[in-house]
Scaffold this motif. Sequence first.
Motif, PDB file in Angstrom:
ATOM      1  N   UNK A  87       0.819  -1.207   0.000  1.00  0.00           N
ATOM      2  CA  UNK A  87       0.000   0.000   0.000  1.00  0.00           C
ATOM      3  C   UNK A  87       0.856   1.261   0.000  1.00  0.00           C
ATOM      4  N   UNK A  88       2.026   1.166   0.614  1.00  0.00           N
ATOM      5  CA  UNK A  88       2.918   2.316   0.779  1.00  0.00           C
ATOM      6  C   UNK A  88       4.301   1.928   0.246  1.00  0.00           C
ATOM      7  N   UNK A  89       4.868   2.780  -0.603  1.00  0.00           N
ATOM      8  CA  UNK A  89       6.204   2.545  -1.156  1.00  0.00           C
ATOM      9  C   UNK A  89       7.131   3.658  -0.696  1.00  0.00           C
ATOM     10  N   UNK A  90       8.311   3.289  -0.224  1.00  0.00           N
ATOM     11  CA  UNK A  90       9.346   4.252   0.150  1.00  0.00           C
ATOM     12  C   UNK A  90      10.391   4.219  -0.957  1.00  0.00           C
ATOM     13  N   UNK A  91      10.541   5.346  -1.646  1.00  0.00           N
ATOM     14  CA  UNK A  91      11.410   5.380  -2.824  1.00  0.00           C
ATOM     15  C   UNK A  91      12.342   6.588  -2.792  1.00  0.00           C
ATOM     16  N   UNK A  92      12.928   6.860  -1.659  1.00  0.00           N
ATOM     17  CA  UNK A  92      13.744   8.063  -1.484  1.00  0.00           C
ATOM     18  C   UNK A  92      14.899   8.192  -2.457  1.00  0.00           C
ATOM     19  N   UNK A  93      15.778   7.222  -2.505  1.00  0.00           N
ATOM     20  CA  UNK A  93      16.950   7.308  -3.376  1.00  0.00           C
ATOM     21  C   UNK A  93      16.534   7.401  -4.836  1.00  0.00           C
ATOM     22  N   UNK A  94      15.568   6.592  -5.246  1.00  0.00           N
ATOM     23  CA  UNK A  94      15.098   6.621  -6.629  1.00  0.00           C
ATOM     24  C   UNK A  94      14.576   8.005  -6.992  1.00  0.00           C
ATOM     25  N   UNK A  95      13.798   8.587  -6.118  1.00  0.00           N
ATOM     26  CA  UNK A  95      13.203   9.893  -6.416  1.00  0.00           C
ATOM     27  C   UNK A  95      14.233  11.016  -6.413  1.00  0.00           C
TER      28      UNK A  95
END
Length: 82
Positions: free
Chosen positions: A59-67
Amino acid sequence: PGFGGQTFQESALSKLLELRKWREESLLSFGRDMSDIKLMVDGGINGRTAPLVTEAGADILVAGTFLFRHPSGLNGGVKELL
């Protein structure tokens, strides 16, 4: 685990599927709807892995480095994830 920029661990997909199934069957097991429990994935989320984990139940994605390291900037990264 523990730092940004890690690669996605494919073994997470089977775990997500198992958690999604548990959440869906919780009404039968516990007599309580567990749909308010959200499944989150943190690690290796990018344009290839985001669809895999959402289909598996995240439901929740953490994509810090990618973003923040996306060649087209933050907006480009968000567009790629959508």
